[in-house]
Motif scaffolding. Sequence first.
Motif, PDB file in Angstrom:
ATOM      1  N   UNK A  51       0.497  -1.099  -0.175  1.00 16.87           N
ATOM      2  CA  UNK A  51      -0.089  -0.040  -0.291  1.00 16.87           C
ATOM      3  C   UNK A  51       1.019   1.065   0.348  1.00 16.87           C
ATOM      4  N   UNK A  52       2.285   1.027  -0.108  1.00 12.76           N
ATOM      5  CA  UNK A  52       2.858   2.782   0.193  1.00 12.76           C
ATOM      6  C   UNK A  52       3.807   2.999   1.321  1.00 12.76           C
ATOM      7  N   UNK A  53       3.359   2.282   2.339  1.00 15.53           N
ATOM      8  CA  UNK A  53       3.631   2.644   3.697  1.00 15.53           C
ATOM      9  C   UNK A  53       4.298   1.766   4.081  1.00 15.53           C
ATOM     10  N   UNK A  54       5.580   2.175   4.861  1.00 16.97           N
ATOM     11  CA  UNK A  54       6.307   1.357   5.671  1.00 16.97           C
ATOM     12  C   UNK A  54       5.462  -0.291   6.150  1.00 16.97           C
ATOM     13  N   UNK A  55       6.833  -1.055   5.935  1.00 16.27           N
ATOM     14  CA  UNK A  55       6.192  -2.231   6.751  1.00 16.27           C
ATOM     15  C   UNK A  55       7.112  -2.307   7.248  1.00 16.27           C
ATOM     16  N   UNK A  56       7.093  -3.432   8.702  1.00 16.68           N
ATOM     17  CA  UNK A  56       7.248  -4.010   9.841  1.00 16.68           C
ATOM     18  C   UNK A  56       8.344  -5.162   9.278  1.00 16.68           C
ATOM     19  N   UNK A  57       9.725  -5.780   9.452  1.00 17.89           N
ATOM     20  CA  UNK A  57      10.505  -6.802   9.678  1.00 17.89           C
ATOM     21  C   UNK A  57      10.162  -7.819  10.930  1.00 17.89           C
ATOM     22  N   UNK A  58      10.857  -9.386  10.646  1.00 20.95           N
ATOM     23  CA  UNK A  58      10.678  -9.515  11.940  1.00 20.95           C
ATOM     24  C   UNK A  58      10.791  -9.168  13.086  1.00 20.95           C
ATOM     25  N   UNK A  59      12.272  -8.330  13.032  1.00 18.23           N
ATOM     26  CA  UNK A  59      12.838  -8.363  13.609  1.00 18.23           C
ATOM     27  C   UNK A  59      12.447  -6.887  14.449  1.00 18.23           C
ATOM     28  N   UNK A  60      10.928  -6.138  13.564  1.00 15.35           N
ATOM     29  CA  UNK A  60      10.357  -4.706  14.153  1.00 15.35           C
ATOM     30  C   UNK A  60      11.399  -3.583  13.624  1.00 15.35           C
ATOM     31  N   UNK A  61      12.167  -3.747  12.968  1.00 13.25           N
ATOM     32  CA  UNK A  61      12.439  -2.852  12.162  1.00 13.25           C
ATOM     33  C   UNK A  61      11.849  -2.264  10.874  1.00 13.25           C
ATOM     34  N   UNK A  62      11.594  -1.181  10.749  1.00  7.43           N
ATOM     35  CA  UNK A  62      10.522  -0.630   9.882  1.00  7.43           C
ATOM     36  C   UNK A  62      11.146  -0.895   8.297  1.00  7.43           C
TER      37      UNK A  62
END
Length: 330
Positions: A51-62
Amino acid sequence: MLTRSNDRLDVDLLVMPETNLILLASVIEPMRGANRISGSELYRWRLLTPDGSHVLTTSGIPVPAAGGFGMEQEETPLFVLASYNWRRSSTPALKMRLSRAARYRSIIAGIESGTWLLAEASLLDRLSATIHWEDFDDFSLAYPHVRAVKDRFVITSKRITTAGSLPTVDLMLEIIRQRQGYTLALEVSRLFSYEQDSVHSETQLSPSGTGLHMRDPRVVQAVRLMEENIEQPIVLTRLARRVGISARHLQGLFQQSTGAPPHVHYLALRLNAARRKVIETKAPFADIAAATGFNSASAFTRSYRASFSESPSDTRRRLRRPVTASEEQP
């Protein structure tokens, strides 16, 4: 994408929520390394999200996004990256966009669980594909029209799939090898090398072995001998004798381990050593040739140009290193 070229390759990376950070790095870092080592922008990547917004990785880093994955008629290769909970991203809208993208994109790659998303969009029907080993049985049952295989990565005409993070590094090295040649791919692979301090055996990884699966101790030993004898290269028969096998056997083992015969690997080691000296020192090219096992500066220049598509002088000039009159000699 997979033909010999020094033109810049642009790649779109569609990153799903809960993707492993190491998976993203497995795609980007080899391209970054190829750019740094070559001194050229051979690869450029753009990060997209659903959707164009940031996503969180499994480590919580966006992971920030340059944009959303839409319906554009892009020809740029598309890599779909996913790790955990991929089903949450497998919406009808996403599958429709992937299906539409397949009409225009030169290649679409499913990276780790991205393979599931490609299969959900019917983009792998009647094709071979691989998946993480933990998911292999479930994937095979879920998609009988896909030929699931237990390989590290699979490349078909317009689809690519990988079985995890380290296999993705292997894939990226293979892309670099096909585009820029074995010599650059070998040097990039050295960026991912490591040695355990507690291990002191003859089968310890050589810096050149990482990413090329040199698990056979005889190949590892041969590579170590090559690295220790850059200035005065060892002929194949003597190299094989020191390893304890025949020259023909060593050639076969090398082909299985690296996809290249011993002389190609040895030349790549010497050329990479020479290129570092071209870039990092002001040494005359004749001295560099002698230090890396070439019998003349002209022979060195011919081999260098054949591998890097430019002369040593071109490299120094392009990277704006100061040179002397003697260094300008071929």
